[in-house]
Motif scaffolding. Structure first.
Motif, PDB file in Angstrom:
ATOM      1  N   GLU A 805      16.425  52.337   9.158  1.00  0.00           N
ATOM      2  CA  GLU A 805      15.418  51.374   8.703  1.00  0.00           C
ATOM      3  C   GLU A 805      15.443  50.180   9.649  1.00  0.00           C
ATOM      4  O   GLU A 805      16.531  49.707  10.016  1.00  0.00           O
ATOM      5  N   ASN A 806      14.285  49.691  10.002  1.00  0.00           N
ATOM      6  CA  ASN A 806      14.254  48.580  10.937  1.00  0.00           C
ATOM      7  C   ASN A 806      14.350  47.237  10.221  1.00  0.00           C
ATOM      8  O   ASN A 806      13.408  46.456  10.170  1.00  0.00           O
ATOM      9  N   VAL A 807      15.537  47.001   9.672  1.00  0.00           N
ATOM     10  CA  VAL A 807      15.837  45.723   9.022  1.00  0.00           C
ATOM     11  C   VAL A 807      17.159  45.236   9.595  1.00  0.00           C
ATOM     12  O   VAL A 807      17.864  45.987  10.252  1.00  0.00           O
ATOM     13  N   PHE A 808      17.476  43.984   9.349  1.00  0.00           N
ATOM     14  CA  PHE A 808      18.822  43.515   9.676  1.00  0.00           C
ATOM     15  C   PHE A 808      19.339  42.649   8.538  1.00  0.00           C
ATOM     16  O   PHE A 808      18.563  42.172   7.717  1.00  0.00           O
ATOM     17  N   TYR A 809      20.664  42.497   8.504  1.00  0.00           N
ATOM     18  CA  TYR A 809      21.300  41.840   7.358  1.00  0.00           C
ATOM     19  C   TYR A 809      21.869  40.478   7.739  1.00  0.00           C
ATOM     20  O   TYR A 809      22.516  40.341   8.782  1.00  0.00           O
ATOM     21  N   TYR A 810      21.616  39.517   6.879  1.00  0.00           N
ATOM     22  CA  TYR A 810      22.315  38.233   6.994  1.00  0.00           C
ATOM     23  C   TYR A 810      23.174  38.083   5.748  1.00  0.00           C
ATOM     24  O   TYR A 810      22.649  38.082   4.620  1.00  0.00           O
ATOM     25  N   ILE A 811      24.474  37.995   5.944  1.00  0.00           N
ATOM     26  CA  ILE A 811      25.385  37.857   4.807  1.00  0.00           C
ATOM     27  C   ILE A 811      26.243  36.618   5.021  1.00  0.00           C
ATOM     28  O   ILE A 811      26.802  36.435   6.112  1.00  0.00           O
ATOM     29  N   THR A 812      26.331  35.788   3.976  1.00  0.00           N
ATOM     30  CA  THR A 812      27.209  34.625   4.115  1.00  0.00           C
ATOM     31  C   THR A 812      28.581  34.959   3.541  1.00  0.00           C
ATOM     32  O   THR A 812      28.689  35.625   2.515  1.00  0.00           O
ATOM     33  N   THR A 813      29.608  34.487   4.238  1.00  0.00           N
ATOM     34  CA  THR A 813      30.966  34.614   3.698  1.00  0.00           C
ATOM     35  C   THR A 813      31.593  33.224   3.723  1.00  0.00           C
ATOM     36  O   THR A 813      31.163  32.354   4.483  1.00  0.00           O
ATOM     37  N   MET A 814      32.579  33.039   2.856  1.00  0.00           N
ATOM     38  CA  MET A 814      33.134  31.691   2.707  1.00  0.00           C
ATOM     39  C   MET A 814      34.611  31.644   3.076  1.00  0.00           C
ATOM     40  O   MET A 814      35.265  32.671   3.163  1.00  0.00           O
ATOM     41  N   ASN A 815      35.098  30.418   3.242  1.00  0.00           N
ATOM     42  CA  ASN A 815      36.519  30.295   3.581  1.00  0.00           C
ATOM     43  C   ASN A 815      37.348  29.776   2.401  1.00  0.00           C
ATOM     44  O   ASN A 815      38.466  29.348   2.583  1.00  0.00           O
ATOM     45  N   GLU A 816      36.778  29.802   1.204  1.00  0.00           N
ATOM     46  CA  GLU A 816      37.532  29.333   0.035  1.00  0.00           C
ATOM     47  C   GLU A 816      38.334  30.512  -0.524  1.00  0.00           C
ATOM     48  O   GLU A 816      37.781  31.587  -0.757  1.00  0.00           O
ATOM     49  N   ASN A 817      39.622  30.277  -0.739  1.00  0.00           N
ATOM     50  CA  ASN A 817      40.462  31.348  -1.276  1.00  0.00           C
ATOM     51  C   ASN A 817      40.426  31.342  -2.794  1.00  0.00           C
ATOM     52  O   ASN A 817      40.595  30.283  -3.413  1.00  0.00           O
ATOM     53  N   TYR A 818      40.191  32.473  -3.374  1.00  0.00           N
ATOM     54  CA  TYR A 818      40.265  32.608  -4.839  1.00  0.00           C
ATOM     55  C   TYR A 818      40.509  34.072  -5.177  1.00  0.00           C
ATOM     56  O   TYR A 818      40.269  34.957  -4.343  1.00  0.00           O
ATOM     57  N   PRO A 819      40.995  34.343  -6.420  1.00  0.00           N
ATOM     58  CA  PRO A 819      41.232  35.736  -6.783  1.00  0.00           C
ATOM     59  C   PRO A 819      39.912  36.457  -7.013  1.00  0.00           C
ATOM     60  O   PRO A 819      38.923  35.833  -7.411  1.00  0.00           O
ATOM     61  N   HIS A 820      39.926  37.760  -6.777  1.00  0.00           N
ATOM     62  CA  HIS A 820      38.707  38.549  -6.959  1.00  0.00           C
ATOM     63  C   HIS A 820      38.925  39.541  -8.101  1.00  0.00           C
ATOM     64  O   HIS A 820      39.956  40.216  -8.134  1.00  0.00           O
ATOM     65  N   PRO A 821      37.956  39.655  -9.010  1.00  0.00           N
ATOM     66  CA  PRO A 821      38.146  40.545 -10.159  1.00  0.00           C
ATOM     67  C   PRO A 821      37.836  42.001  -9.807  1.00  0.00           C
ATOM     68  O   PRO A 821      37.312  42.294  -8.731  1.00  0.00           O
TER      69      PRO A 821
END
Ligand SMILES: Cc1ncc(C[n+]2csc(CCOP(=O)(O)OP(=O)(O)O)c2C)c(N)n1
Ligand SMILES: [Mg+2]
Length: 1012
Positions: A805-821
């Motif tokens: 598919e001719n799309v592209f992705y923009y994803i933001t990631t963060m630098n804050e540490n926290y637990p993930h469920p």
């Protein structure tokens, strides 16, 4: 023999957690196989074995904390290789200690030498240009000529260099010049001759010229608003024609094809040629700049609009040069990584002289020379004019560019004068002709070509008696015929020939031309040429006569196209030439095979809770990439691109694991060679470390993201950057990437206005998602938890690289540490993550009053905390929705709304937002770490009271807690605003909100953060 595998030097880290065991007891392993993954709070990295053999025992388990020197495994080695403890270089402390000792020793041993300052001889200053001793000058010049005759140019160059060095050592600071005289670089006797049929080529060129102009004039006659350009191609026709007839090889079964970046405004010329080649018909030419109906021709090169024709968008000036440089560099990257064959393919970029004013045009030329891109050729069409007037009226653009490019290390070929000048230059015994050429400025050169032969005789040749004499036997007509290099196919051929054979450096051909060449009094060399899109009958007649186009007066009046019969010598010739060169250009095709998406379970470890362990989503992403590097289909195709931020994102482990691409390998022992994540440059390195250069990194991303068409190999570029330095810094390139149908990931790391603490106003991004939303084929997400990221990323791989598919992705990631469920078990969760929202929590204890919370990114966590407080302290129920993409929700809403309006008689469809929220209880409060506009995007698509919080205003440096309080997106504000919203909706008494304002010491008189 049993060997011990110890934890190597891991830099400044201690007590680092083991997060994965990659081997089992009894397993046979080879040297360099990864055995465990360790993870600090910033990065995760695999430890490779330094021994081949069978694992006897594993001495660590998941969750253990390890430091340098700790025992990991016992291995019964299969050969005599030494263990890690023996092979790792001495650690840094020892090295420093040793170095210091030897320094002290040296200092003692060294006899005291007195430095005698040699008195510097006087600096040579060139006070005036005059020759104070012509006899002596002549002797030197004659000696030089003799050297050139006997031993050649190289020897002469060597001697001159040595003379300059000697003078410098003697203290003479000789003013340096990068310039050569204002004449052609290639001497006449060195010109390679074309074996083409010059007569036919001229006729073909004339027809292309005519049809290109006719196309623009016809379109504007019909619809004067359409615009278009005649002057640009008129000046560049020969430059293109010689390439098309003799140099540019198309992509076909046997060859990858040269890549040509056409100057945007010369598009009519490419259409006119394609018309003669039989690739476009008259109807299509008549649809120039009318693209709404299928079959129309786009104004400029746009692959999105003409996906089988154009390859490279170039009309946003300045981007073409940079994109071409990074394309050439990327081609070498693919070759050096063994992914494509080295077939001697070239990248050619056609640029305007005015375009060279764009900082981007020159911004990457240093890289091109440094990387020895001899597969790259720039052709700068120096018609001396841009849109408003002269490019350098008071100077000389050709000389200026020559100096800049030579200074940067390029091979420069100037094509200034046409063949008619050859005999004059040969007869210029006194040097006055070259002197005049050197002294005349571009404003004068331009004016001369807007006048006539008599004017040139007077103003140019009339300057010195010697030059006047030189042309005394020429008529004004002869003088007028003295042509410029860029209009002379012989000179252009010779230049292209040299350029394409050059080894070890990129080449720039700087060609002098006339803007609006052949357009007559209203077009040629006049300041208004650029925008001339209508030619009156007189001009058209002149144009026809000037190029001998076989049209009758009547046909000219009708502005008819001219296409000779299929069997004519012209059409046969043009087709035969292209056949010889492998096919047509430009043409956009793709034969790349898809990349099978990794198995669904590849990210399973990210679907489980991290327990108490805290982690940022940036780190989760790095973990994910580490996993991907173990997938044999995906691993070789990943192109990690980083503008000097690998350490910021915890990616330094990639340096050793997959190497940093460096065309010359690593010529030095890196300072940190003893460490696990040492800086490793390799010829076959995979990481593109771009330095502090977002524009370059984005250009690389586009080159890799369009590999599937330009190199017929699907690649997966992942460009990680500080999100604030993303779209707003390189927005125009992102648009070009979209137009090019690039596929790949853009990762806006350290994202969020309040999540990146400390850095302040210029670093804290609260709007990149809004910028991303403006690009139609950009799909963007703002995930909070690691499993969301995993689901989104895998889907991206599948959509783009497996399903193409001719799309592209923009994803933001963060630098804050926290637990993930844990990922919710609900089957619809995955679908919700991808569509943009899903319910993540429900507080349902009291069943009295309810509110809907919509949160995204790190602010989702504030909302979950706020919801808990409301439940526990105010007996208010809520549902909390994780919104992974307000942008995608809005797109869905837009489409549904449009459908409903266009189908008034049909049952109305529901937007996804409405499907999620329509039947829920209570008003909505939405928030993100971006401007309110981000969440407000979905306001129209849900039939409920909707309120939003966001981070509108300037960022500033402080702690996360203080920033969130300042922007009113912390859990206390979520509670307070939540109560206020419920009061406004008359679901609770307002006193609760008032109490919360007091309790949390919220200053109601504080101005809006946008005003602070
Ligand atoms: C980034 C950008 N700014 C402005 C323009 C508008 N523009 C189009 S052509 C042109 C002048 C071009 O001059 P030059 O580069 O010398 O090309 P020529 O037509 O003379 O060959 C300008 C200013 C543009 N296309 N892109
Ligand atoms: Mg120009």
């Amino acid at each position: 023999m049993t060997e011990k595998l110890l934890v190597p030097d891991i830099g400044d880290f201690e007590n680092v957690e083991v997060i994965e065991l990659l081997v089992k007891e009894g397993q046979e392993i080879k040297k360099n196989d990864p055995v465990v993954t360790i993870e600090s709070d910033k990065s995760s990295v695999e430890i490779p074995s330094t021994i081949s053999g069978k694992i006897e025992s594993i001495k660590v388990k998941i969750g253990d904390k390890v430091s340098k020197g700790d025992l990991l495994l016992n291995i019964s080695s299969s050969n005599q290789e030494t263990s890690l403890s023996k092979v790792i270089p001495k650690d840094t402390e020892n090295l420093i200690a040793e170095a210091e000792n030897s320094l002290k020793k040296n200092q003692k041993e060294k006899p005291q030498t007195k430095i005698i300052e040699k008195e510097k001889s006087q600096i040579i200053q060139v006070l005036k240009e005059g020759d104070i001793d012509p006899l002596e000058t002549n002797e030197w010049l004659e000696s030089l000529s003799a050297v050139i005759d006997q031993d050649g140019n190289q020897r002469a160059h060597y001697l001159i260099k040595e003379l300059i060095n000697k003078a410098y050592m003697e203290g003479a600071n000789i003013p340096y010049t990068q310039n050569t005289p204002y004449i052609n670089t290639i001497p006449v006797n060195n010109e390679k001759k074309s074996n083409g049929d010059q007569n036919i080529e001229r006729r073909i060129r004339s027809l292309i010229r005519w049809n290109a102009a006719a196309m623009v004039v016809r379109a504007n006659k019909k619809f004067p608003e359409l615009g278009g350009h005649i002057g640009t191609f008129a000046s560049a026709a020969t430059l293109y024609d010689v390439g098309m007839n003799h140099f540019w090889r198309a992509k076909n079964n046997n060859f990858g094809g040269d890549l040509i970046y056409f100057q945007g405004h010369s598009a009519p010329g490419m259409y006119a040629r394609a018309f003669l080649e039989g690739r476009l018909n008259e109807k299509q030419l008549d649809s120039f700049r009318q693209e709404v109906n299928p079959g129309g021709l786009s104004s400029y090169p746009h692959p999105w609009l003409m996906p089988n024709f154009w390859q490279f968008p170039t009309v946003s000036m300045g981007l073409g040069p940079m994109l071409a440089i990074y394309q050439a560099r990327y081609m070498k990257y693919l070759i050096n990584r063994g992914l494509i064959k080295d077939e001697g393919r070239k990248v050619w970029a056609f640029l305007g002289d005015g375009e060279m004013d764009e900082p981007e045009s020159l911004g990457a030329i240093g890289l091109a020379a440094r990387e020895k891109l001899d597969n790259l050729i720039f052709v700068v069409n120096c018609n001396l004019q841009r849109l408003d007037g002269p490019v350098r009226g008071n100077g000389k653009i050709i000389q200026e560019l020559e100096g800049i490019f030579r200074g940067a290390g390029w091979n420069v070929i100037k094509v200034i004068w046409g063949s008619y000048w050859d005999s004059l230059l040969a007869n210029d015994k006194t040097g006055h002709l070259v002197k005049t050429m050197n002294e005349t400025v571009d404003g004068e050169y331009q004016a001369m070509k807007a006048r006539d032969g008599a004017y040139v005789r007077e103003k140019f040749f009339g300057k010195y008696p010697e030059t006047k004499e030189l042309v005394s036997s020429l008529s004004d007509k002869d003088i007028w015929r003295l042509n410029r290099g860029g209009h002379d196919p012989h000179k252009v051929f010779a230049a292209y020939d040299k350029a394409s054979k050059n080894i070890g450096s990129p080449t720039v051909v700087i060609a002098k031309t006339i803007k609006g060449y052949g357009m007559g009094k209203t077009g040629e060399s006049v300041n208004t040429t650029h925008q001339t899109k209508k030619l009156d009958i007189d001009d058209l007649m002149y144009y026809r006569d000037r190029f001998d186009v076989p049209l009758t007066d009547k046909q000219v009046q009708n502005i008819e196209y001219y296409k000779p019969d299929q069997n004519s010598s012209e059409i046969k010739y043009i087709k035969e030439r292209r056949l010889q060169l492998g096919g047509f250009i430009p043409e956009r095709t793709t034969y790349a095979k898809p990349i099978k998406a990794p198995p669904k379970n590849i990210f399973d470890n990210m679907k489980e809770s991290t327990g108490k362990k805290e982690m940022s989503t940036t780190m989760a992403l790095v973990r994910m990439l580490t996993n991907l590097l173990r997938d044999k289909n995906v691993a070789p195709r990943l192109v990690p691109i980083i503008p000097d931020e690998a350490r910021t994102f915890g990616m330094e482990g990639f340096f050793q694991k997959i190497g940093i691409y460096a065309h010359e390998g690593q010529k030095y022992e890196p300072e940190d060679s003893a460490q696990l994540s040492s800086y490793k440059e390799e010829k076959s390195g995979q990481v593109l470390e771009e330095g502090i250069n977002e524009a370059g990194a984005m250009s690389s991303w586009i080159a890799a993201g369009t590999s599937y068409t330009n190199h017929d190999i699907e690649m997966i570029p992942i460009y990680l950057f500080y999100s604030m330095f993303g779209f707003q810094r390189i927005g125009d390139l992102a648009w070009a990437g979209a137009d090019s149908q690039s596929r790949g990931f853009l990762i806006g790391a350290t994202a969020g206005r309040t999540t990146l603490a400390g850095e302040g106003l210029q670093h804290q991004d609260g709007h990149s998602h809004l910028l991303a939303s403006t690009i139609p084929n950009c799909i963007s997400y703002d995930p909070t938890f690691h499993y969301e990221l995993a689901v989104i990323f895998r889907d991206g791989l599948k959509r783009m690289h497996e399903k193409k598919e001719n799309v592209f992705y923009y994803i933001t990631t963060m630098n804050e540490n926290y637990p993930h469920p844990d990922m919710p078990k609900d089957k619809s969760c995955e679908e919700g993550i991808l569509k943009g929202m899903y319910k993540i929590r429900e507080f349902n204890k009291y069943k009295k009053t309810k509110i809907q919370f919509l949160g995204s990114g790190t602010i989702l966590r504030e909302m979950i905390d706020g919801a808990e407080i409301l439940q526990n302290e105010y007996q208010i129920d809520s549902e909390v929705w994780s919104v992974t993409s307000f942008n995608e929700l809005r797109r869905d809403g837009l489409e549904i709304e449009r459908y409903n309006l266009l189908n008034p008689d049909k049952e109305a469809k529901k937007s996804y937002v409405e499907k999620c929220l329509g039947k829920t209880e209570g008003p909505i409060l939405a928030a993100s770490d971006y401007m309110r506009m981000n969440s407000d995007q979905i306001r129209p698509y849900v039939n409920k009271s909707f309120y939003s919080l966001g981070t509108d205003g300037f960022g500033r440096s402080d702690t996360r807690k203080n920033l969130r309080r300042f922007f009113e997106v912390d859990k206390e504000h979520v509670v307070t605003y939540g109560l206020s919203v419920l009061a406004k909706e008359q679901l609770i008494a307002s006193k609760y909100a008032k109490e919360a304002i007091e309790k949390y010491k919220i200053d109601i008189n504080k101005p809006m953060p946008t005003k602070l």
